[in-house]
Every structure is written in structure tokens, then in C-alpha cells.
Design a protein around this motif. Structure first.
Motif, short mmCIF file in Angstrom:
data_model
loop_
_atom_site.label_atom_id
_atom_site.label_comp_id
_atom_site.label_asym_id
_atom_site.label_seq_id
_atom_site.Cartn_x
_atom_site.Cartn_y
_atom_site.Cartn_z
N ILE A 530 0.85 -1.20 0.00
CA ILE A 530 0.00 0.00 0.00
C ILE A 530 0.88 1.24 0.00
CG2 ILE A 530 -1.72 1.31 1.31
CD1 ILE A 530 -2.67 -1.42 2.46
N ALA A 531 1.94 1.22 0.83
CA ALA A 531 2.85 2.37 0.91
C ALA A 531 3.52 2.67 -0.42
CB ALA A 531 3.89 2.12 2.00
N SER A 532 3.85 1.61 -1.16
CA SER A 532 4.56 1.79 -2.44
C SER A 532 3.61 2.06 -3.60
CB SER A 532 5.39 0.55 -2.74
OG SER A 532 4.53 -0.56 -3.02
N GLY A 533 2.31 1.95 -3.37
CA GLY A 533 1.34 2.19 -4.44
C GLY A 533 0.97 0.97 -5.24
N LYS A 534 1.53 -0.20 -4.91
CA LYS A 534 1.15 -1.42 -5.63
C LYS A 534 -0.30 -1.80 -5.35
CE LYS A 534 5.81 -3.40 -5.71
NZ LYS A 534 6.68 -4.51 -5.21
N ILE A 535 -0.78 -1.46 -4.16
CA ILE A 535 -2.19 -1.61 -3.80
C ILE A 535 -2.74 -0.21 -3.63
CG2 ILE A 535 -3.81 -2.47 -2.06
CD1 ILE A 535 -1.78 -4.69 -1.46
N LYS A 536 -3.89 0.07 -4.26
CA LYS A 536 -4.35 1.44 -4.43
C LYS A 536 -5.07 2.06 -3.24
CE LYS A 536 -6.31 0.03 -8.28
NZ LYS A 536 -5.52 -1.20 -8.50
N ALA A 537 -5.53 1.25 -2.29
CA ALA A 537 -6.33 1.78 -1.18
C ALA A 537 -6.10 0.92 0.06
CB ALA A 537 -7.81 1.79 -1.56
N PRO A 538 -6.54 1.38 1.22
CA PRO A 538 -6.34 0.60 2.44
C PRO A 538 -6.94 -0.80 2.34
CG PRO A 538 -7.01 2.82 3.01
CD PRO A 538 -7.12 2.71 1.51
N VAL A 539 -6.38 -1.70 3.15
CA VAL A 539 -6.84 -3.09 3.24
C VAL A 539 -7.26 -3.35 4.68
CG1 VAL A 539 -6.13 -5.51 3.12
CG2 VAL A 539 -5.42 -3.90 1.32
N VAL A 540 -8.42 -3.95 4.85
CA VAL A 540 -8.90 -4.31 6.19
C VAL A 540 -8.48 -5.74 6.51
CG1 VAL A 540 -10.93 -4.71 7.63
CG2 VAL A 540 -10.89 -2.76 6.07
N LEU A 541 -7.76 -5.90 7.61
CA LEU A 541 -7.44 -7.24 8.12
C LEU A 541 -8.52 -7.65 9.11
CD1 LEU A 541 -3.63 -7.00 8.99
CD2 LEU A 541 -4.67 -7.70 6.83
N SER A 542 -8.85 -8.93 9.11
CA SER A 542 -9.82 -9.43 10.06
C SER A 542 -9.64 -10.94 10.16
CB SER A 542 -11.24 -9.06 9.62
OG SER A 542 -12.17 -9.43 10.61
N ARG A 543 -10.62 -11.61 10.75
CA ARG A 543 -10.64 -13.06 10.82
C ARG A 543 -12.05 -13.47 11.19
NH1 ARG A 543 -11.48 -13.66 16.02
NH2 ARG A 543 -10.22 -12.61 17.61
N ASP A 544 -12.35 -14.75 10.99
CA ASP A 544 -13.58 -15.28 11.56
C ASP A 544 -13.41 -15.30 13.08
OD1 ASP A 544 -15.94 -16.58 12.07
OD2 ASP A 544 -15.61 -18.18 10.62
N HIS A 545 -14.51 -15.14 13.81
CA HIS A 545 -14.42 -15.30 15.28
C HIS A 545 -14.04 -16.74 15.62
CE1 HIS A 545 -17.37 -11.70 16.09
NE2 HIS A 545 -16.58 -11.48 15.06
N HIS A 546 -14.42 -17.65 14.74
CA HIS A 546 -14.08 -19.07 14.87
C HIS A 546 -12.58 -19.22 14.63
CE1 HIS A 546 -14.03 -23.36 14.00
NE2 HIS A 546 -13.65 -23.12 12.77
N ASP A 547 -11.80 -19.01 15.68
CA ASP A 547 -10.35 -18.94 15.50
C ASP A 547 -9.65 -19.43 16.75
OD1 ASP A 547 -7.98 -18.38 14.17
OD2 ASP A 547 -8.02 -16.24 14.61
N VAL A 548 -8.35 -19.32 16.74
CA VAL A 548 -7.50 -19.83 17.81
C VAL A 548 -7.90 -19.25 19.17
CG1 VAL A 548 -5.12 -20.02 18.60
CG2 VAL A 548 -5.61 -19.98 16.14
N SER A 549 -8.10 -17.92 19.21
CA SER A 549 -8.34 -17.23 20.47
C SER A 549 -9.71 -16.58 20.56
CB SER A 549 -7.30 -16.12 20.66
OG SER A 549 -5.98 -16.58 20.50
N GLY A 550 -10.44 -16.50 19.47
CA GLY A 550 -11.61 -15.64 19.40
C GLY A 550 -12.85 -16.18 20.06
N THR A 551 -12.94 -17.48 20.30
CA THR A 551 -14.22 -18.06 20.71
C THR A 551 -14.06 -19.09 21.81
OG1 THR A 551 -15.18 -17.71 18.52
CG2 THR A 551 -16.22 -19.37 19.89
#
Length: 676
Positions: A530-551
Motif C-alpha cells: 500500500i505504501a509503495s502504491g502497488k495496492i491502491k487503497a487501504p486493506v482491512v485485516l480481520s478473521r472469523d471469530h471461529h479462530d485460535v483465540s476468538g471463541t
């Protein structure tokens, strides 16, 4: 059609928008039966009207009362926007912060008719996974987000936007809680009343946290589950010619057909709702459809013989399908199925999550609201037949698992034969997929990591796919344990297959299972792009709640924790708080999700990467905690793989210091100490 600017301007009151009622041509949520008293009906109406000034209350009161009595809930259909509901590119949202625009992008994706199960009732998936309780809440939330600065946090109480409160730039921009009902009152009956009153809601997992990415998420989980089921139960890597039978093509369950095609087996999926089946077929997720059991069995036999890759949708009840497979076995001696599961919304069995075999689709919807007691009786009778057929097939070389949808739990409550002799109350005749298939993956820190390209540009997603693949390939080249290498290889294969199978529905998103190191490395690579312009806009990171620590969920995510703490929710709550402290853009904590209301506490997050050094620092800190919390908990419960991973992580990070458990070296010590 309104614009995004108009959508974000608050409640339209002068004039009021036209009340167009329920739309034709889209699926609608089943009628709810909260059984409110006259006093409770008044309270529900009073609660709904407090969003509106007195000069419009008389008109709205009449239609809200009609909605309550006709549908069992006040959705405020009049205020359902006319704008095309989808995830617009982030730059189109009228906001003061990029974080707020990213959240709007995610909210509108959850309500996109191509994504949402019942879009006009604000249900994303699972039959009752709400994004909001009503349309006034949606409009007010969008308005608040458009005004929010970097020194404010929006607080959400079960769909209700409480307001913007002063905070610091490093604090979350949004804090969500859904269904946080006092434990002694967290019953299904109480929930129906509280939801009808408009004071709580069931956010499922990623519905109420605004992080759903369409059925792609569960496609990936199902791919890994079926692959690993083949390894564990059948002892094979190649599933060609093997038959996987299951049910559900609606919300998340719609993924099963595509997953069958990706792993190369024959998937036969039953679905009672023709609209859901047609939708998946038109999307290309389902290869063939039939409403004939005879044709279904004949086609299954043909594909099995030729070892075809096939996803076949059967329009009918899955109990009929299971019983027909039993009849084929008993009359011909031929076992036509190898693997089986169920993805009906059985966490919600008496409100549209499970359709009994004795009734047609329309008969079910009618009886569900007209005679709930009779309907419950039929559901439980159907569950007993369902299990009976599976039990007969399991006497042969057929393997069934619970997919964490409360199927075995509800079957047990219905009196079905699912008991496992000598087992604890979390175990049944058949394992949950966490106990036998995915539990070891969680213990190694692997779980459903995902990201969304807010530009809406498929090319940005392609760049992230390449970056993620390169990160995992480099990790393998640098040297990892065999068990970790297997997971990385499965996920490299997944990314390549995902692009080929056009899995994007709604936002430009991707999911993969990764451990702590992989997640951090992928996040850093994306942020730098994103910083270098290869990706044009912000990216949202997330996960399913069904995960290692989430549930914390004793019948699913924590079903393989045997130290007695599976019914404790410290991990999920600590995760929610810890993510907020370490840089998450937003956090969510929910009661219910997957297994059902009152059965689970779970949480999730969103983290916006914008190419800055601060975003990278937040990602490193927050993602490390988000995984290591759950691995440490599994280590303390006695899981040897988690113990190994946490010890390795402590060696690499001097800031991590975890209390390690000691084994009881001599079992006789316990016996002697407890001797009468």
C-alpha cells in the motif's frame, strides 16, 4: 435511488420515505414468535418510536405495530434504503477518516443482497445473524461514521449506536457488543422477547461485527475440513470418487458445493429452499441441481464410478436423502457415501434453522408461527430420524462429524441416539470437527485470517494473493516443521484454487488459514505494498471469530479442551480487550454464534492497513496477541502441540512470558490423595 451522501445524512424525516414494505423476489426471514404480553408489545413499540420525533410517531406507530404482530419484530421497512446495497470503493464514502470509510464498506457488504441471507431483515447468515436490529440503527450508524474524527469512538450496544465518545487516536474507532445478556437470563425464550423489544440482538459471529466476506470464508474452512477428514478417516490425500453428503445452501452453508469441487470429491448437498439452491447454481457454485431422489442417486453412482468432480444440489429434505442412502445400502449392499456432516442452522432449530422432513417448505413456514409447540415436536421427531439414518450408515465404513452448528446437541435434546458411553457432556457418538479435524490446527496457531481490499478493485486482490503466496513459500524455504509445512502447502493450494474458482461474492476479499508468523508477515507485506502504491487503497485485516483465540464454545471451538475450562469464557473476553489495547481499528464481543445463543462467547476485530509505519506496528503487536492468547490457553489446558508452539514463540520474543503447566508424573498420587 439515493446517494451515499444522502444515506449518511441521518434519518429521513421530512418528508418520510415511502413505505414500500417487504420486497418481492428476495428471501425473507421466517416470522418470529416472541409471545409478548400486551405490556411488552407496548414497550417494544415505545422503544422503536424513541428514534423518531413526536410529529411522525403517530403514523409510524401504526405500521411498527403491524410489523411486530405480522413478523414478530419491528424492522422499520419504511427506512430500508433504496440505494444499491454493496461495498462501494472506500473513496466514495463521505467520511472524515479512512477508518470510518472502511467500516462503512464492510457494513454495506454484510447487507449486499448477493451476500446477505435475508437482506431486508438485516440478516447476513445463519438464519438470524443480524447486522442491526432495524433500519433506523443502520442509518444512524452510517451518519455517525461520516462525522467521526480520529479522536472519537463509536459505541454500539447490540445494533444500537449509543453515540460518539471522545477517545485517543490509538483507541479503536468502533467498539461493538452484541447479546451481552446477564447469564441467568440468556435463554432462547428470553432472547426472543429481548430481540422483539429491540434491546439486544444475535450478531452470529461476523454478521454483527461487520466482517463477513460472503461464503468464501466457509468454503476455505470446509476445504480444509474435508481434506483433513480424508486424511484422518479414509487415510488418503486424493478424494477423487469419494462422496461427501451434507445439507444447506443458504448463508454460510452455501460454500459446501464449491468446497467439494475444489477438493475434487463428489458433494451432494440437500436444500429445502429452492431460492437458495437456484442462487448458488446461478452463481456457479453448484454444478448441477435435481429435485428427484432417483436421479440424485443415479447421478451419484455415475460420478462415483467415473471419479468425476461434482457438486450436486438436491432440492429436498436431507433426512429423505439419508434414509434413501440407507435403503440403497440395505437392498443392494452398496455404501454410496464416504463422508458426511450437516450445515443446517441447527443452532436455531425452531425458528427456521432446521426444516422437519414431515413438512414441505411452505408448510414449515406456516406452522412455525401458527403453532410453535407442534412445530417443535416435528423438528425433534425429524432429528431423531436424521440421526437414526446416519447411525445405520456409520455401521459401515462411513464417517460423520458435527460441523459446530449444534446438530448433535439439538439431536441429543430431541432424544436421538447420539450418546457416547463413558464420555463427558461435551462429547457425542460422533466428534465435532474441532475435536478430530481442526483442533490440532488451532493448537498450532492456525486459523481463518482474512483481508478485504477496500478499493473494490480485483487487481488489488490479485496483488495480495501473490504476496500471501510468496510469504508462505518463503517460510517453507526457510525451514518449518512438517506439520506447519503441510498447513502452508494446503493454503498455497487454496489461494491458487480460489482465484481459479472465482470465489469473490461481494467485497474483494480473501481468506486463508495461517499461524502467528504467517499472519504478521502477510500483513507487513500488504502494508508495504500500500505504501509503495502497488495496492491502491487501504486493506482491512480481520478473521472469523471461529479462530485460535476468538471463541469460547464447549461444543465447537473449545470442545477439545479437557481440563474443565471449556465452559469458561475468559479467553474470548481477554482477546476482545487485548485487541482493543494493541491497535485494532474496531473490536466486537458477542453472545452466541455458530452453536447458538447462550452456548458461546466470541469476538472479532477489524484492523485497517493504510501503508503507514504506525499501521505496521499495530499489525505486529495486535496479530501476535490475537494468536498467542489462544495457543497459551491451549498449552495450559495440556495440549502438547500448543505447549511446543508457545515455548518456541517465547524463545523468539523475550516480551512473551507464559506460565507453563507441569504434568502429574504419577497418576497414583491422585488416587492416593483422594482415597477415603
Amino acid at each position: 435511488m439515493s446517494s451515499l451522501q444522502e444515506l449518511c445524512s441521518g434519518l429521513p424525516l421530512r418528508p418520510l420515505p415511502e413505505n414500500r414494505g417487504r420486497w418481492a423476489g428476495v428471501p425473507h426471514a421466517p416470522v418470529r414468535t416472541p409471545n409478548l404480553s400486551p405490556e411488552e408489545e407496548q414497550l417494544a413499540l415505545r422503544n422503536a418510536l424513541r428514534y423518531f420525533p413526536p410529529d411522525v410517531q403517530k403514523l409510524l406507530a401504526l405500521e411498527f405495530a403491524q410489523e411486530l404482530r405480522q413478523f414478530g419484530h419491528i424492522y422499520m421497512y419504511r427506512f430500508c434504503p433504496s440505494i444499491e446495497m454493496r461495498a462501494y470503493p472506500i473513496d466514495q464514502y463521505p467520511c472524515r477518516t479512512r477508518a470510518a470509510a472502511a467500516i462503512m464498506h464492510m457494513i454495506m457488504n454484510n447487507l449486499d443482497p448477493a451476500v446477505a441471507q435475508f437482506p431486508q431483515e438485516l440478516v447476513t447468515y445463519g438464519g438470524n445473524g443480524q447486522v442491526f436490529s432495524n433500519w433506523a440503527q443502520f442509518r444512524l450508524t452510517m451518519s455517525y461514521l461520516s462525522k467521526m474524527t480520529e479522536e472519537q469512538t463509536l459505541v454500539m450496544y447490540s445494533g444500537h449506536p449509543l453515540g460518539l465518545f471522545p477517545s485517543s487516536p490509538r483507541a479503536p474507532r468502533l467498539v461493538i457488543t452484541n447479546g451481552m445478556v446477564i447469564p441467568n437470563y440468556s435463554s432462547r425464550t428470553e432472547y426472543e422477547k429481548l430481540f422483539a423489544l429491540g434491546v439486544t440482538m444475535y450478531g452470529q459471529m461476523t454478521a454483527g461485527s461487520y466482517c463477513y466476506i460472503g461464503p468464501q470464508g466457509i468454503v476455505h474452512g470446509t476445504v480444509l475440513t474435508v481434506l483433513n477428514a480424508g486424511r484422518r478417516y479414509l487415510g488418503i490425500e486424493n478424494l477423487a470418487g469419494k462422496v461427501f453428503v451434507t445439507s444447506g445452501l443458504g448463508g454460510m452453508s452455501g460454500a459446501q458445493a464449491k468446497a467439494a469441487a475444489i477438493v475434487g470429491c463428489i458433494g451432494v448437498i440437500a436444500e429445502v429452499d429452492k431460492a437458495a439452491l437456484v442462487k448458488r447454481h446461478q452463481q456457479g457454485w453448484l454444478m448441477e441441481v435435481t429435485d428427484s431422489l432417483d436421479h440424485c442417486i443415479a447421478r451419484l453412482r455415475e460420478a462415483r464410478k467415473k471419479k468425476e468432480v461434482l457438486s450436486l444440489g438436491y432440492h429436498g429434505n436431507v433426512v429423505d436423502l439419508w434414509e434413501r442412502l440407507v435403503r440403497e445400502l440395505d437392498t443392494t449392499g452398496e455404501l454410496l457415501v464416504d463422508l458426511g456432516s450437516d450445515q443446517t442452522s441447527c443452532h436455531n432449530p425452531f425458528n427456521g434453522g432446521y426444516y422437519p422432513v414431515q413438512l414441505s417448505f411452505s408448510e414449515t413456514q406456516s406452522l412455525m408461527s401458527s403453532n410453535p409447540a407442534a412445530f417443535k415436536h416435528l423438528v425433534q421427531e425429524s432429528l431423531r430420524r436424521h440421526v437414526s439414518a446416519i447411525n445405520r450408515l456409520a455401521q459401515e465404513k462411513f464417517f460423520f462429524w458435527d460441523y459446530g452448528n449444534a446438530f448433535l446437541l439439538e439431536a441429543q435434546r430431541a432424544g436421538a441416539d447420539v450418546e457416547k458411553k463413558g464420555a463427558n457432556k461435551m462429547e457425542f457418538r460422533y466428534p465435532s470437527y474441532v475435536q478430530h479435524i481442526m483442533g490440532d490446527i488451532f493448537s498450532q496457531g492456525f486459523g481463518p485470517f482474512r483481508w478485504v481490499c477496500t478499493s473494490g478493485d480485483p487487481q488489488d486482490l490479485a496483488v495480495t494473493d501473490h504476496l500471501a503466496t510468496s510469504v508462505l513459500e518463503k517460510a517453507i524455504a526457510d525451514g518449518v516443521k512438517a506439520s506447519v509445512k503441510l498447513q502452508y502447502m494446503d493454503n498455497i493450494r487454496w489461494i491458487r484454487e480460489a482465484a481459479k474458482h472465482q470465489l469473490v461474492v461481494g467485497s474483494q476479499a480473501r481468506i486463508l488459514y495461517s499461524d502467528q508468523k504467517g499472519r504478521v508477515a502477510i500483513a507487513v507485506a500488504i502494508n508495504q505494498a500500500i505504501a509503495s502504491g502497488k495496492i491502491k487503497a487501504p486493506v482491512v485485516l480481520s478473521r472469523d471469530h471461529h479462530d485460535v483465540s476468538g471463541t469460547d464454545s464447549p461444543f465447537r471451538e473449545t470442545s477439545n479442551i479437557y481440563d474443565g475450562s471449556a465452559f469458561c469464557a475468559d479467553m474470548a473476553v481477554q482477546n476482545f480487550v487485548g485487541d482493543a489495547c494493541r491497535g485494532a481499528t474496531w473490536v466486537a464481543l458477542h453472545n452466541g454464534g455458530g452453536v447458538g445463543w447462550g452456548e458461546v462467547i466470541n469476538g472479532g476485530f477489524g484492523l485497517v492497513l493504510d501503508g503507514t509505519a504506525e499501521a505496521e506496528q499495530k499489525a505486529r503487536m495486535m496479530l501476535s496477541w490475537d494468536v498467542s492468547n489462544g495457543v497459551a490457553r491451549r498449552c495450559w489446558s495440556g495440549n502438547p502441540k500448543a505447549y511446543e508452539i508457545i515455548c518456541q514463540t517465547m524463545q523468539e520474543n523475550s516480551g512473551l512470558v507464559v506460565t507453563l503447566p507441569h504434568e502429574v508424573a504419577d497418576e497414583q498420587v491422585l488416587q492416593q490423595a483422594l482415597r477415603p
